[in-house]
Design an enzyme around this catalytic site. Structure first.
Site, short mmCIF file in Angstrom:
data_model
loop_
_atom_site.label_atom_id
_atom_site.label_comp_id
_atom_site.label_asym_id
_atom_site.label_seq_id
_atom_site.Cartn_x
_atom_site.Cartn_y
_atom_site.Cartn_z
N CYS A 19 -1.10 2.16 -3.25
CA CYS A 19 -1.58 1.86 -4.61
C CYS A 19 -1.16 3.02 -5.50
CB CYS A 19 -3.09 1.63 -4.62
SG CYS A 19 -4.06 3.04 -4.03
N ARG A 64 3.06 -2.49 -13.37
CA ARG A 64 3.39 -1.15 -12.87
C ARG A 64 4.38 -1.25 -11.72
NH1 ARG A 64 -2.42 1.30 -11.70
NH2 ARG A 64 -1.19 3.06 -10.87
#
Length: 308
Positions: free
Chosen positions: A265, A189
């Protein structure tokens, strides 16, 4: 600010929590389990069916502030935090232990909230409910306890613990003197090779940030029944994982307080695992980007880098 003659450490074992609960009537245990929106599991439902005796459920999406982009579990106001504490029977001097059903996943976010509001007499249960149960300790499945309401004056948030969007944009453009930004999402990601779990959201990363997936701070253990759960790694292993991500010189600067760090995050949840690991290393200048990648990538003006 909360005060106590004997504050609990950042992390406690099942055996330590068991002894605390027996000897200290002020101990309050909160299940802070949280699952991704696309998960079939539900923290509150699982809490009602099985919990540590005397535990209450902390809804991290409920004890939160509204956000202009609709983001969940953003840091609450002092009054919202205080109201939740009062409902749980938590006073400023209460010992608070937080756990989740993953082992270590969402409980660090709850701990970050308590510590950021000055309630230093707080910790997480290492290994969470699976470790507690695997240790042969009692499990409760009847109606959850309701505590007598306490008094908790609204505390002041340590604003140095939180970063907002504008601060992240400004920092990402700096070449010298920038805070070290650690991204807890998976490396795929971060690189932009894997999609985000939230539909329509671009993957990638902020300029001048580092990839440090939160699970490198965790070790996996197995219960007697074959189920796996996570625990925090020892400090030396956390330090090595940090060195592998940013280099030994940067780690020395972080631990000495010469460099500041911001963790991020997907939504502000697992960034707290990195915050906890850094705090275990006695790093003092550690903040968390509350919106994290979801808030950053939702804005069309954000610069997104991909290593593809």
């Amino acid at each position: 600010m909360a005060t106590s003659a004997a504050p609990v450490p950042l992390i406690v074992s099942p055996q330590q929590l068991s002894e605390m609960a027996k000897s200290d009537p002020s101990v309050r245990i909160l299940d802070a389990s949280w699952f991704m929106p696309n998960s079939p599991r539900n923290g509150k439902t699982e809490f009602l069916s099985k919990r540590i005796p005397g535990a209450q459920f902390l809804d991290l999406d409920g004890v939160a502030s509204a956000h202009e982009l609709g983001l969940k579990h953003m840091m609450p106001s002092g009054s919202v935090f205080a109201e939740a504490c009062e409902k749980f029977g938590i006073s400023q001097n209460s010992s608070v232990v937080l756990y989740d059903t993953h082992g270590v996943f969402s409980s660090p976010r709850a701990l970050f909230m308590f510590r950021s509001f000055g309630h230093t007499n707080s910790s997480i249960l290492n290994g969470g409910l699976p470790s507690w149960e695997n240790s042969g300790l009692a499990i409760e499945s009847n109606k959850p306890v309701e505590r007598e309401r306490a008094v908790y004056p609204p505390p002041q948030l340590n604003t140095a613990a939180i970063r907002d969007y504008n601060q992240m944009v400004t920092n990402s453009a700096l070449q010298d003197g920038a805070e070290i930004v650690l991204d807890a999402r998976s490396r795929g990601r971060f690189l932009g090779t894997d999609p985000e779990p939230r539909p329509g959201l671009s993957s990638g990363h902020m300029p001048n940030s580092y990839s440090l997936p939160f699970n490198v701070f965790l070790a996996t253990q197995t219960t007697s029944g074959g189920a796996s759960f996570t625990v925090m790694r020892p400090a030396l292993e956390i330090r090595q994982a940090l060195i592998d991500a940013v280099g030994e010189q940067a780690v020395e600067a972080i631990i000495k307080g010469e460099a500041s760090v911001t963790t991020t995050c997907g939504s502000g949840m697992t960034a707290a695992v990195l915050w906890l690991g850094l705090t275990l290393l006695n790093a003092e200048k550690v903040a968390l980007y509350d919106e994290s990648w979801t808030g950053y990538a939702m804005r069309s003006t954000s610069k997104i880098e991909k290593s593809v």
